[in-house]
Design an enzyme around this catalytic site. Structure first.
Site, short mmCIF file in Angstrom:
data_model
loop_
_atom_site.label_atom_id
_atom_site.label_comp_id
_atom_site.label_asym_id
_atom_site.label_seq_id
_atom_site.Cartn_x
_atom_site.Cartn_y
_atom_site.Cartn_z
N ASP A 1 34.05 41.09 36.53
CA ASP A 1 33.07 41.46 37.54
C ASP A 1 32.22 40.28 38.00
O ASP A 1 32.20 39.22 37.36
CB ASP A 1 32.15 42.56 37.00
CG ASP A 1 32.79 43.93 37.05
OD1 ASP A 1 33.84 44.08 37.71
OD2 ASP A 1 32.26 44.86 36.42
N LYS B 1 31.68 43.02 42.95
CA LYS B 1 31.10 43.91 43.96
C LYS B 1 29.69 43.43 44.29
O LYS B 1 28.93 43.05 43.41
CB LYS B 1 31.04 45.35 43.44
CG LYS B 1 32.39 45.98 43.14
CD LYS B 1 32.21 47.42 42.69
CE LYS B 1 33.53 48.10 42.41
NZ LYS B 1 34.17 47.62 41.18
N MET C 1 19.85 48.60 39.58
CA MET C 1 20.26 48.58 40.98
C MET C 1 19.22 49.27 41.88
O MET C 1 19.57 50.03 42.78
CB MET C 1 21.63 49.25 41.15
CG MET C 1 22.72 48.58 40.34
SD MET C 1 24.25 49.55 40.22
CE MET C 1 23.78 50.83 39.04
#
Length: 258
Positions: free
Chosen positions: A35, A57, A171
């Site tokens: 990631d 991402k 997030m």
């Protein structure tokens, strides 16, 4: 030899925080799907000839769709390869590790989960903020900021505001305004301490501390952005006393003793 998928937590950023077991899996892997937030230093432990596949991402932009990642995990394992899915933090804490494990099970692929240190605990600790404390916090919750603004999830904010001492939001920077508004609306005092920890556990970690009432302005002034962990609760007041990593970039909150 049968192929196998290892869902490995790389930890929150500091490469030394990967587990011994996670490192061993990394060293023997034939394929590593990694990631964006994993420390690239960890890839130096890959064996010669290992295939490295970037699956990073960004907010609102995915280099590789989750369905494609799932497909690759199964594909490589079916070839008899040892596959490591290297994920920031812990695979089962907002890491979609559960979905990947389900895909392996559905396709009769062996898998193993190697837990990692999640940033809700690690970033807080590196900022001198314990998520629990005998006199300040007897409960904590990990939530995703992506639900902020979701009408169907509003009832969760009412429960969090009243029932949990420490709230760690993943997030959530882009939804900070909504998070603050919801918590105050459902009963949190505007004077409740809050911290944003940017690039937690890394050498360029920054912490911004304020209250629900002042934090938005402080974040604008310091230009804090993703990736940042948000920590809300009285334990944030210990940041000044226990901050062992760096000097803060915002005025101190009063320290609660005892």
């Amino acid at each position: 030899m049968d192929g196998k998928v290892y869902l490995v937590g790389a930890g929150p950023g500091d490469p030394d925080l990967i587990t011994v077991k996670g490192l061993r899996c990394l060293q023997k892997a034939d394929v590593i799907l990694y990631d964006r937030l994993i420390n690239p230093e960890l890839l130096k432990h890959a064996k010669e000839g290992a295939k490295l596949v970037y699956c990073g991402k960004l907010p609102n932009y995915h280099t590789m769709k989750q369905e494609t990642i799932n497909h690759f995990l199964v594909k490589y394992a079916k070839k008899g390869l040892q596959v490591v899915r290297l994920k920031g933090g812990d695979p089962f804490v907002f890491g979609r590790g559960g979905e990947e494990a389900e895909e392996c099970r559905k396709n009769d692929v062996q898998f193993e989960v190697v837990p990692g240190i999640t940033s809700g605990i690690a970033a807080s600790a590196y900022a001198g903020i314990p998520v629990t404390h005998r006199t300040l916090s007897k409960s904590f919750a990990f939530i995703t900021g992506h639900q902020a603004g979701d009408v169907a999830a509003e009832h969760q904010w009412s429960h969090l505001a009243k029932a949990v001492d420490t709230i760690c939001v993943y997030m959530g920077v882009s939804h900070l305004s909504t998070i603050v508004k919801q918590l105050i609306e459902f009963g949190k005092s505007p004077q409740t301490p809050i911290a944003l920890i940017h690039w937690g556990t890394l050498s360029d970690q920054k912490s911004v501390v304020g209250t629900l009432e002042t934090i938005e302005e402080k974040v604008r002034e310091s230009e804090i952005s993703n990736p940042s962990m948000i920590v809300i609760g009285e334990v944030v007041r210990l940041h000044d006393k226990l901050n062992w990593v760096q000097e803060e970039i915002a005025p101190n909150l009063p320290v609660v003793h005892g």
